[in-house]
Scaffold this active site. Structure first.
Site, PDB file in Angstrom:
ATOM      1  N   GLY A   1       0.776  -1.233   0.000  1.00 31.96           N
ATOM      2  CA  GLY A   1       0.000   0.000   0.000  1.00 31.96           C
ATOM      3  C   GLY A   1       0.807   1.282   0.000  1.00 31.96           C
ATOM      4  N   SER A   2       2.022   1.242  -0.550  1.00 33.11           N
ATOM      5  CA  SER A   2       2.821   2.478  -0.516  1.00 33.11           C
ATOM      6  C   SER A   2       2.213   3.546  -1.426  1.00 33.11           C
ATOM      7  CB  SER A   2       4.284   2.207  -0.870  1.00 33.11           C
ATOM      8  OG  SER A   2       4.437   1.878  -2.228  1.00 33.11           O
ATOM      9  N   ASN A   3       1.659   3.148  -2.548  1.00 33.24           N
ATOM     10  CA  ASN A   3       1.007   4.149  -3.412  1.00 33.24           C
ATOM     11  C   ASN A   3      -0.247   4.705  -2.736  1.00 33.24           C
ATOM     12  OD1 ASN A   3       2.312   4.577  -6.145  1.00 33.24           O
ATOM     13  ND2 ASN A   3       2.437   2.352  -5.945  1.00 33.24           N
TER      14      ASN A   3
ATOM     15  N   MET B   1      -4.421  -6.560  -6.912  1.00 34.18           N
ATOM     16  CA  MET B   1      -4.011  -7.629  -7.813  1.00 34.18           C
ATOM     17  C   MET B   1      -5.150  -8.605  -8.136  1.00 34.18           C
ATOM     18  SD  MET B   1      -1.185  -6.559  -8.561  1.00 34.18           S
ATOM     19  CE  MET B   1       0.581  -6.578  -8.554  1.00 34.18           C
TER      20      MET B   1
ATOM     21  N   ASN C   1      -5.641   3.201 -12.565  1.00 38.35           N
ATOM     22  CA  ASN C   1      -4.697   2.189 -12.072  1.00 38.35           C
ATOM     23  C   ASN C   1      -3.277   2.695 -12.307  1.00 38.35           C
ATOM     24  OD1 ASN C   1      -3.740  -0.449 -11.216  1.00 38.35           O
ATOM     25  ND2 ASN C   1      -3.298  -0.881 -13.369  1.00 38.35           N
TER      26      ASN C   1
ATOM     27  N   HIS D   1       0.662   1.229 -12.957  1.00 37.22           N
ATOM     28  CA  HIS D   1       1.407   0.025 -13.314  1.00 37.22           C
ATOM     29  C   HIS D   1       2.875   0.399 -13.492  1.00 37.22           C
ATOM     30  CE1 HIS D   1       2.091  -3.989 -14.874  1.00 37.22           C
ATOM     31  NE2 HIS D   1       2.801  -3.439 -15.845  1.00 37.22           N
TER      32      HIS D   1
ATOM     33  N   GLU E   1       6.601   6.243  -9.195  1.00 36.70           N
ATOM     34  CA  GLU E   1       5.160   6.018  -8.995  1.00 36.70           C
ATOM     35  C   GLU E   1       4.617   6.964  -7.935  1.00 36.70           C
ATOM     36  OE1 GLU E   1       3.659   1.937  -8.696  1.00 36.70           O
ATOM     37  OE2 GLU E   1       5.653   1.233  -9.178  1.00 36.70           O
TER      38      GLU E   1
HETATM   39  C1  GAR Z   1       3.173  -0.993  -7.448  1.00 35.18           C
HETATM   40  O1  GAR Z   1       4.454  -1.054  -8.031  1.00 35.18           O
HETATM   41  C2  GAR Z   1       2.111  -0.942  -8.506  1.00 35.18           C
HETATM   42  O2  GAR Z   1       2.463  -0.174  -9.615  1.00 35.18           O
HETATM   43  C3  GAR Z   1       1.981  -2.398  -8.865  1.00 35.18           C
HETATM   44  O3  GAR Z   1       2.015  -3.065  -7.641  1.00 35.18           O
HETATM   45  C4  GAR Z   1       2.852  -2.327  -6.753  1.00 35.18           C
HETATM   46  C5  GAR Z   1       2.091  -2.112  -5.476  1.00 35.18           C
HETATM   47  O4  GAR Z   1       2.918  -1.507  -4.511  1.00 35.18           O
HETATM   48  N1  GAR Z   1       0.775  -2.668  -9.614  1.00 35.18           N
HETATM   49  C6  GAR Z   1       0.702  -3.506 -10.625  1.00 35.18           C
HETATM   50  O5  GAR Z   1       1.631  -4.196 -10.974  1.00 35.18           O
HETATM   51  C7  GAR Z   1      -0.638  -3.549 -11.340  1.00 35.18           C
HETATM   52  N2  GAR Z   1      -0.589  -4.381 -12.472  1.00 35.18           N
HETATM   53  P1  GAR Z   1       2.260  -0.744  -3.288  1.00 35.18           P
HETATM   54  O6  GAR Z   1       1.277  -1.718  -2.648  1.00 35.18           O
HETATM   55  O7  GAR Z   1       3.407  -0.440  -2.366  1.00 35.18           O
HETATM   56  O8  GAR Z   1       1.575   0.474  -3.813  1.00 35.18           O
END
Ligand code: GAR
Length: 219
Positions: free
Chosen positions: A13-15, A91, A108, A110, A175
């Site tokens: 969940g960093s984003n 996911m 979203n 990516h 990101e």
């Molecule tokens: C992030 O890098 C995001 O871009 C990716 O999962 C990671 C989640 O990190 N998403 C995908 O690959 C979608 N196809 P986070 O939980 O720390 O945000």
């Protein structure tokens, strides 16, 4: 009026966290009113709970079908009077009905320069392809995975010394810059769907979106 945003996560969940932090600014056009996770043990879910953000833990394994799970998500979003949905490491593939219901209102992020390197392990795919630049993309969600009209992208160098982990970490920093900016564009209506493209109605500071090899360490 700020747009009411739900962030859907599956893990760290960093984003989601950077969106929450950005939305604390008085002049940010969106507020995070709900964090939803399909994994009950997601670290991001615990962080949101501790921060007093309303959360919903909806375990996909408890549902007989993808549609039934999506119906539960949809109900949670509607109960929270959500305007926009931001997927942040969520996911799960979504059913056609759900995607249609939120078309133009769901985005979203990516970790690749789409349309390259969809799906899992995009940093590994970038290294295997030998590209010198990769990055991340925020896009409106469409029926196909990691596709849909592109809102914003940030470029990141691929360095000769990179491993999958170092490249993914550099992209993650990009990101964290890009997602709040992209959500802002959508929430203010400055990024608008126009067929399969997104029109941006005001200039975007491109310097924010490019990380040169010289600044790779800091970017
Ligand atoms: C992030 O890098 C995001 O871009 C990716 O999962 C990671 C989640 O990190 N998403 C995908 O690959 C979608 N196809 P986070 O939980 O720390 O945000």
């Amino acid at each position: 009026m700020k747009k009411r945003v739900a962030v859907l996560i599956s893990g760290r969940g960093s984003n989601m966290r950077v969106l929450v932090e950005a939305a604390k600014a008085a002049d940010y056009p969106a507020e995070i009113v709900l964090v939803v996770s399909n994994r009950l043990d997601a670290a991001g879910l615990a962080w949101a709970r501790e921060g007093g953000i309303p959360t919903a833990a909806i375990d996909h394994k408890a549902f007989a079908s993808r549609e039934a799970f999506d119906t539960a998500i949809d109900a949670a979003l509607r109960a929270a009077r959500v305007d926009l949905v931001a997927l942040a490491g969520f996911m799960r593939l979504q059913s056609a009905g759900f995607v249609e219901a939120w078309a133009g209102r769901q985005i979203n992020i990516h970790p690749s320069l789409l349309p390259l390197f969809k799906g899992l392990h995009p940093a590994r795919q970038a290294l295997q392809a030998g590209v010198r630049i990769s990055g991340c993309t925020v896009h409106f969600v469409s029926r196909d995975m990691d596709a849909g009209p592109i809102i914003a992208q940030a470029a990141v160098p691929v360095l000769p010394s990179d491993t999958e982990d170092t490249l993914a970490a550099r992209i993650l920093i990009a990101e964290h810059r890009l997602y709040p900016l992209a959500l802002q564009l959508v929430a203010t209506g400055r990024a608008r769907l126009d067929g399969h493209l997104v029109r941006i109605e005001a200039p975007v500071n491109q310097a924010q979106l490019v990380c040169s090899p010289d600044t790779a360490g800091a970017c």
